[in-house]
Design an enzyme around this catalytic site. Structure first.
Site, mmCIF file in Angstrom:
data_model
loop_
_atom_site.group_PDB
_atom_site.id
_atom_site.type_symbol
_atom_site.label_atom_id
_atom_site.label_comp_id
_atom_site.label_asym_id
_atom_site.label_seq_id
_atom_site.Cartn_x
_atom_site.Cartn_y
_atom_site.Cartn_z
ATOM 1 N N SER B 207 44.328 42.131 14.588
ATOM 2 C CA SER B 207 45.492 41.464 15.166
ATOM 3 C C SER B 207 45.379 41.450 16.691
ATOM 4 O O SER B 207 45.724 40.453 17.341
ATOM 5 C CB SER B 207 46.773 42.160 14.729
ATOM 6 O OG SER B 207 46.901 43.403 15.375
ATOM 7 N N ARG B 211 45.192 37.748 18.252
ATOM 8 C CA ARG B 211 46.363 37.313 19.040
ATOM 9 C C ARG B 211 45.903 36.779 20.397
ATOM 10 O O ARG B 211 46.284 35.694 20.818
ATOM 11 C CB ARG B 211 47.331 38.471 19.232
ATOM 12 C CG ARG B 211 48.558 38.074 20.036
ATOM 13 C CD ARG B 211 49.529 39.217 20.203
ATOM 14 N NE ARG B 211 50.083 39.638 18.932
ATOM 15 C CZ ARG B 211 49.757 40.754 18.313
ATOM 16 N NH1 ARG B 211 48.884 41.566 18.859
ATOM 17 N NH2 ARG B 211 50.301 41.067 17.160
ATOM 18 N N ASN B 215 45.906 32.694 21.293
ATOM 19 C CA ASN B 215 46.720 32.159 22.383
ATOM 20 C C ASN B 215 45.872 31.466 23.431
ATOM 21 O O ASN B 215 46.192 30.371 23.899
ATOM 22 C CB ASN B 215 47.518 33.285 23.047
ATOM 23 C CG ASN B 215 48.808 33.558 22.305
ATOM 24 O OD1 ASN B 215 49.758 32.803 22.411
ATOM 25 N ND2 ASN B 215 48.824 34.612 21.525
#
Lengths: 156, 278
Positions: B207, B211, B215
């Site tokens: 994660s 992440r 992004n």
């Protein structure tokens, strides 16, 4: 977007950067900041202490001033009192002196009067004797009659 | 450029790759296909180069400040460095309750390094790759955090630290016990617990990496799409200029935020690794 050896390279770089940061970057900065915090704390501390000292000193100064004022007032009062006293004394002395002088003058005057009276009496008695001589046309022994003449003179 | 939009985008999303081609040996990949054929035995030269450059920039700046550091009145650079330092230090103190001299420097490195790597995104997408093209490089991608290799590389490091400290603090037995007896504290549930906990453990680095990568990658793609408008006439070009500006301003938020999230989650995960439940 292929996964490949880059991931290992990145991991190694990451580890090295973290190691370097932990070894050479973090400690001096942390140390300096801790030191500065201590300095500031000490500074504030001494500032408040100085403030307290100042207050104490001010209080002491004002107390001293008050005492000095009181003392000076006291001294002034004493001096005034003494001055008044001295003036009174001087007046008293002057009056006494004056009186004494007057007494002396009076005494002298009396003495003078007495002396003048005596002189006058003597002169009168001499005059009387002379007159009596002339009247009797004889010499009267002055000595023999002086007692009588003195009596007469005293009656004058 | 004469590329079609699809080619343009693909071109921009291809890393400069040096690797061992199964037929051609060690060489610079000349196309995406060639790069794909290299498989695992390859390096993204641009990713590594830019990330290491940014890491060195970070260390250079901070080391310079650390060398000249004074407990007296700080100068400009020292002020800035101390601001970062205090920000990270306070955060670590609030979040991490153990005593570990590694955590704060780790968090600082992560934050500043990722921030610097992300901030390369503010450069217009064609500038550096265009320059690289002039110098003879076909593919050049400058934002390392849009490469999953970079983000996974970092999260892998964090993952190893999680395992290391879990075992160091709780002991190998304690760690195994924690994996086996949470969340259900009964021996019958050991297999279920193991599956759940190991998945939970693995989720952490994944994660973290995804992440950041997601992004940054999405933002980069939008920048590339906006850049496409510059070749589509005056009106579209002006529109694209406005959009580029807006998107760059938006990244004033995204870039520090993603660096911050990566750092905070790292601290939180390591804090959990230090917590002994017995």
């Amino acid at each position: 977007m292929n996964m490949n050896m880059t991931i290992l390279g990145q991991s190694i770089a990451f580890a090295l950067f973290v190691w370097f940061c932990m070894k050479f970057v973090w400690p001096p900065i942390a140390e300096a900041m801790r030191e500065r915090q201590k300095k500031i704390a000490d500074g504030l501390d001494s500032a408040s202490r100085a403030q307290r000292d100042l207050e104490l000193a001010q209080e002491k100064a004002s107390q001293t001033l008050r005492e000095a004022k009181e003392q000076s007032a006291q001294i002034l009062e004493q001096t005034n009192k003494r001055a008044t006293l001295m003036i009174e004394e001087a007046k008293e002395q002057a009056r006494a002196e004056g009186e004494r002088l007057i007494e002396a003058a009076k005494a002298e005057i009396t003495q003078e009067i007495n002396r003048a009276k005596d002189e006058l009496r003597a002169q009168i008695s001499a005059l009387i004797v002379e007159g009596a001589e002339k009247i009797l046309e004889s010499s009267v022994d002055a000595k023999a009659h002086s007692e009588l003449v003195d009596k007469l003179a005293k009656q004058l | 450029m004469a590329d079609t939009p699809v080619e343009y985008i693909q071109h921009h999303l291809q890393n400069m790759t040096y690797g061992k081609h199964p037929e051609l040996g060690w060489k610079m990949a000349e196309s995406s296909a060639e790069a794909a054929e290299m498989g695992f035995m390859a390096f993204h030269v641009d990713t590594l180069g830019w990330s290491i450059a940014m890491g060195l920039l970070f260390l250079f700046l901070f080391k310079k400040a650390a060398n000249a550091v004074t407990s007296g009145v700080p100068g400009g650079l020292q002020n800035f460095v101390e601001m970062c330092f205090e920000f990270v230090d306070n955060l670590v103190k609030e979040t991490f309750h153990g005593r570990n001299p590694l955590i704060a420097p780790l968090a600082l490195t992560i934050f500043v390094w990722i921030f610097l790597m992300n901030s390369l995104k503010w450069l217009p997408v064609d500038w550096i790759p265009g320059l690289a093209h002039l110098l003879g490089a076909d593919y050049f991608k400058i934002v390392p955090t849009t490469d999953p290799n970079a983000t996974f590389g970092m999260s892998l490091g964090v993952f190893l630290l999680i395992i290391f400290y879990s075992i160091k603090v709780k002991g190998a037995g304690g760690f195994a016990k924690e994996l086996s007896f949470t969340p259900f504290n009964h021996w019958l549930f050991i297999p279920v617990n193991l599956v759940l906990e190991i998945i939970g453990l693995l989720t952490k680095p994944i994660s973290l990496a995804l992440r950041l990568f997601g992004n940054m990658y999405a933002g980069e793609v939008v920048f590339i799409l906006i850049a496409l408008t510059f070749g589509a006439g005056l009106f579209m070009g002006l529109l694209g200029l406005g959009m580029q500006w807006i998107w760059a301003v938006f990244h004033l938020l995204v870039i520090p935020l993603q660096a911050f999230i990566f750092m905070v989650l790292t601290i939180v995960y390591l804090s959990a690794a230090h917590e002994d439940h017995h």
